[in-house]
Design a protein around this motif. Structure first.
Motif, PDB file in Angstrom:
ATOM      1  N   ASP A   1       5.116  36.998  95.503  1.00 33.84           N
ATOM      2  CA  ASP A   1       6.111  38.040  95.281  1.00 33.84           C
ATOM      3  C   ASP A   1       5.512  39.263  94.598  1.00 33.84           C
ATOM      4  N   PHE A   2       4.346  39.096  93.906  1.00 31.91           N
ATOM      5  CA  PHE A   2       3.738  40.223  93.218  1.00 31.91           C
ATOM      6  C   PHE A   2       3.308  41.307  94.192  1.00 31.91           C
ATOM      7  N   ASN A   3       3.161  40.985  95.478  1.00 32.44           N
ATOM      8  CA  ASN A   3       2.779  41.971  96.482  1.00 32.44           C
ATOM      9  C   ASN A   3       3.983  42.666  97.096  1.00 32.44           C
ATOM     10  N   ASP A   4       5.206  42.251  96.698  1.00 32.56           N
ATOM     11  CA  ASP A   4       6.405  42.879  97.228  1.00 32.56           C
ATOM     12  C   ASP A   4       6.416  44.364  96.872  1.00 32.56           C
ATOM     13  N   GLU A   5       6.724  45.195  97.860  1.00 33.84           N
ATOM     14  CA  GLU A   5       6.773  46.636  97.638  1.00 33.84           C
ATOM     15  C   GLU A   5       8.123  47.022  97.055  1.00 33.84           C
ATOM     16  N   MET A   6       8.093  47.866  96.049  1.00 34.92           N
ATOM     17  CA  MET A   6       9.281  48.304  95.348  1.00 34.92           C
ATOM     18  C   MET A   6       9.368  49.822  95.344  1.00 34.92           C
ATOM     19  N   VAL A   7      10.571  50.327  95.146  1.00 36.23           N
ATOM     20  CA  VAL A   7      10.792  51.751  94.919  1.00 36.23           C
ATOM     21  C   VAL A   7      11.371  51.878  93.510  1.00 36.23           C
ATOM     22  N   ILE A   8      10.691  52.647  92.656  1.00 39.00           N
ATOM     23  CA  ILE A   8      11.146  52.879  91.295  1.00 39.00           C
ATOM     24  C   ILE A   8      11.851  54.230  91.252  1.00 39.00           C
ATOM     25  N   THR A   9      13.060  54.243  90.714  1.00 38.22           N
ATOM     26  CA  THR A   9      13.809  55.492  90.614  1.00 38.22           C
ATOM     27  C   THR A   9      14.274  55.705  89.182  1.00 38.22           C
ATOM     28  N   ILE A  10      14.233  56.967  88.740  1.00 39.43           N
ATOM     29  CA  ILE A  10      14.797  57.379  87.463  1.00 39.43           C
ATOM     30  C   ILE A  10      15.784  58.501  87.752  1.00 39.43           C
ATOM     31  N   SER A  11      16.969  58.384  87.196  1.00 37.42           N
ATOM     32  CA  SER A  11      18.012  59.365  87.486  1.00 37.42           C
ATOM     33  C   SER A  11      17.971  60.528  86.502  1.00 37.42           C
ATOM     34  N   HIS A  12      18.738  61.558  86.834  1.00 37.29           N
ATOM     35  CA  HIS A  12      18.843  62.752  85.985  1.00 37.29           C
ATOM     36  C   HIS A  12      19.285  62.385  84.573  1.00 37.29           C
ATOM     37  N   LEU A  13      20.161  61.392  84.436  1.00 33.71           N
ATOM     38  CA  LEU A  13      20.662  60.959  83.137  1.00 33.71           C
ATOM     39  C   LEU A  13      19.793  59.895  82.484  1.00 33.71           C
ATOM     40  N   GLY A  14      18.681  59.535  83.144  1.00 30.95           N
ATOM     41  CA  GLY A  14      17.723  58.645  82.528  1.00 30.95           C
ATOM     42  C   GLY A  14      17.846  57.179  82.877  1.00 30.95           C
ATOM     43  N   PHE A  15      18.679  56.818  83.851  1.00 32.38           N
ATOM     44  CA  PHE A  15      18.783  55.426  84.271  1.00 32.38           C
ATOM     45  C   PHE A  15      17.593  55.055  85.159  1.00 32.38           C
ATOM     46  N   ILE A  16      17.064  53.852  84.970  1.00 32.24           N
ATOM     47  CA  ILE A  16      15.885  53.409  85.712  1.00 32.24           C
ATOM     48  C   ILE A  16      16.161  52.084  86.395  1.00 32.24           C
ATOM     49  N   GLU A  17      15.611  51.903  87.592  1.00 36.74           N
ATOM     50  CA  GLU A  17      15.738  50.634  88.296  1.00 36.74           C
ATOM     51  C   GLU A  17      14.662  50.549  89.372  1.00 36.74           C
ATOM     52  N   ARG A  18      14.441  49.327  89.853  1.00 38.51           N
ATOM     53  CA  ARG A  18      13.555  49.110  90.993  1.00 38.51           C
ATOM     54  C   ARG A  18      14.365  48.489  92.123  1.00 38.51           C
ATOM     55  N   THR A  19      14.006  48.873  93.347  1.00 40.85           N
ATOM     56  CA  THR A  19      14.687  48.388  94.541  1.00 40.85           C
ATOM     57  C   THR A  19      13.641  47.970  95.554  1.00 40.85           C
ATOM     58  N   SER A  20      13.845  46.845  96.204  1.00 40.05           N
ATOM     59  CA  SER A  20      12.913  46.384  97.216  1.00 40.05           C
ATOM     60  C   SER A  20      12.840  47.378  98.362  1.00 40.05           C
ATOM     61  N   LEU A  21      11.619  47.680  98.812  1.00 44.88           N
ATOM     62  CA  LEU A  21      11.457  48.594  99.931  1.00 44.88           C
ATOM     63  C   LEU A  21      12.082  48.029 101.200  1.00 44.88           C
ATOM     64  N   THR A  22      12.101  46.695 101.332  1.00 43.84           N
ATOM     65  CA  THR A  22      12.736  46.100 102.514  1.00 43.84           C
ATOM     66  C   THR A  22      14.233  46.392 102.530  1.00 43.84           C
ATOM     67  N   GLU A  23      14.829  46.504 101.350  1.00 45.53           N
ATOM     68  CA  GLU A  23      16.253  46.848 101.275  1.00 45.53           C
ATOM     69  C   GLU A  23      16.497  48.259 101.782  1.00 45.53           C
ATOM     70  N   ILE A  24      15.584  49.185 101.423  1.00 46.05           N
ATOM     71  CA  ILE A  24      15.729  50.561 101.900  1.00 46.05           C
ATOM     72  C   ILE A  24      15.461  50.622 103.403  1.00 46.05           C
ATOM     73  N   ARG A  25      14.497  49.810 103.886  1.00 44.57           N
ATOM     74  CA  ARG A  25      14.244  49.760 105.335  1.00 44.57           C
ATOM     75  C   ARG A  25      15.523  49.408 106.093  1.00 44.57           C
ATOM     76  N   SER A  26      16.268  48.458 105.574  1.00 45.64           N
ATOM     77  CA  SER A  26      17.463  47.996 106.275  1.00 45.64           C
ATOM     78  C   SER A  26      18.594  49.007 106.196  1.00 45.64           C
ATOM     79  N   MET A  27      18.521  49.922 105.194  1.00 51.42           N
ATOM     80  CA  MET A  27      19.600  50.882 105.013  1.00 51.42           C
ATOM     81  C   MET A  27      19.381  52.177 105.768  1.00 51.42           C
ATOM     82  N   THR A  28      18.123  52.565 106.003  1.00 44.19           N
ATOM     83  CA  THR A  28      17.849  53.903 106.504  1.00 44.19           C
ATOM     84  C   THR A  28      17.468  53.912 107.977  1.00 44.19           C
ATOM     85  N   HIS A  29      17.839  54.968 108.636  1.00 41.33           N
ATOM     86  CA  HIS A  29      17.426  55.249 110.012  1.00 41.33           C
ATOM     87  C   HIS A  29      17.001  56.706 110.059  1.00 41.33           C
ATOM     88  N   GLU A  30      16.019  56.996 110.854  1.00 41.77           N
ATOM     89  CA  GLU A  30      15.476  58.353 110.861  1.00 41.77           C
ATOM     90  C   GLU A  30      16.551  59.370 111.173  1.00 41.77           C
TER      91      GLU A  30
END
Length: 340
Positions: free
Chosen positions: A13-42
């Motif tokens: 699992d250490f090789n799992d690709e993540m997306v780290i985001t920080i918001s304007h108000l300072g909230f931070i989280e990580r999201t699996s890149l596979t989750e974004i793959r399933s959500m986005t279409h060009e």
């Protein structure tokens, strides 16, 4: 917050690709890149992670769980965390601000964060540098090792912060990149100018130093630096400039001659009221996807290979359709081999 042991159930699992985001108000989280793959279409936008009032994604980076993230603040301090210790958005009902995870002083805030994959390897830390740039065109080169603390032969997270760079009054940190000692660097400004020079023209400085002038901005004009990139391969890479209003231009790096630092560079983008000003610069190849975040909280995905390569200063092309019309691009995430 989950600990590393609770979060990682399998070493792979250490090789799992993540997306780290920080918001304007300072909230931070990580999201699996596979989750974004399933959500986005060009070319299709979706709602982003932060749906809070008056909040939006401000900083974004890709990483693996075995990586470390260096955080640099407005007051020039450096903090770092392991990616696996950042909360995952899909597994925690709680929301965390950066200040909850790092001991950042009141009135200070995150300006830049960068990924370091091989942070536990002393040879890597000693052979690589961090190249900083500020909005006023100051650049600084410091050995990567200076931002990590070793204790009894083990590298330790720095949650209390250390001095990273001296920021002059009226200036602020814009970006930072990790280089191998032989890279060309390119800076770009809001008004569409860019400069390219080799990092060897910068002397290596300590953490508490200010830096030197990298790009000269015009007097009396409201311009500032928006980013710095390092160039690995002039033949396979191109440079993408992205503007506020969803327009951009992709250009061959060879169109930008190598010069001495501290000059005004050359015109790279034909900035107009229609395009908006430059908000991001990055190197891309035909295998690159760009995930574009807007202020309204929408995500758009485009393939770099579908953006035609044009001569610098020629007209920009529309990258995405902005909705609502007065929306603006905030940040861009570069992802290679997105569909693999």
């Amino acid at each position: 917050m989950k600990t590393a042991v609770e979060t990682i159930t399998n070493l792979s699992d250490f090789n799992d690709e993540m997306v780290i985001t920080i918001s304007h108000l300072g909230f931070i989280e990580r999201t699996s890149l596979t989750e974004i793959r399933s959500m986005t279409h060009e070319g299709v936008s979706i709602k982003a992670f932060y749906a809070r009032d008056n909040d939006y994604v401000k900083y974004i980076s890709s990483a693996t769980l075995q990586s470390a993230i260096l955080f640099f603040t407005s007051l020039g301090r450096c903090y770092w965390l392991k990616v696996c210790d950042i909360p995952e958005n899909s597994s925690s009902p709680n929301e965390y601000k950066v200040q909850d995870l790092l001991k950042i002083a009141v009135g200070d805030y995150i300006k830049v964060f960068i990924l370091v994959e091989d942070y536990a390897k002393a040879a890597f830390l000693n052979s690589h540098h961090i190249e900083f740039c500020t909005k006023n065109g100051v650049v600084k080169r410091t050995r990567l090792m200076e931002y990590f603390r070793w204790r009894n032969g083990v590298i330790r997270p720095c949650i209390n912060g250390i001095k990273a760079i001296n920021i002059r009054e009226g200036d602020t940190l814009v970006n930072a990149v990790v280089t191998n000692g032989e890279n060309d660097l390119m800076l770009a400004s809001r008004e569409g100018r860019a400069i390219r020079f080799n990092e060897s023209s910068l002397i290596t400085m300590g953490r508490g130093s200010t830096g030197v002038l990298g790009m000269r901005l015009p007097d009396g004009k409201d311009d500032e630096i928006v980013g710095i990139i390092h160039i690995n391969d002039v033949k396979s890479e191109t440079v993408m400039f992205v503007c506020d209003n969803g327009y951009g231009i992709r250009t061959n790096l060879e169109d930008f001659r190598i010069t001495n630092r501290a000059n005004s560079g050359m015109k790279a983008v034909n900035v107009t009221d229609k395009t908006g000003k430059v908000v991001d610069i990055d190197t891309v190849s035909d295998d690159t996807d760009l995930i574009i975040f807007s202020k309204s909280g929408a995500i758009n995905r485009i393939k770099a290979k579908n953006v035609p390569i044009k001569k610098r200063t020629t007209s920009c092309v529309k990258l995405i359709e902005m909705f609502p019309k007065n929306d603006q691009i905030i940040c861009v995430l570069k992802v290679d081999d997105f569909d693999k």
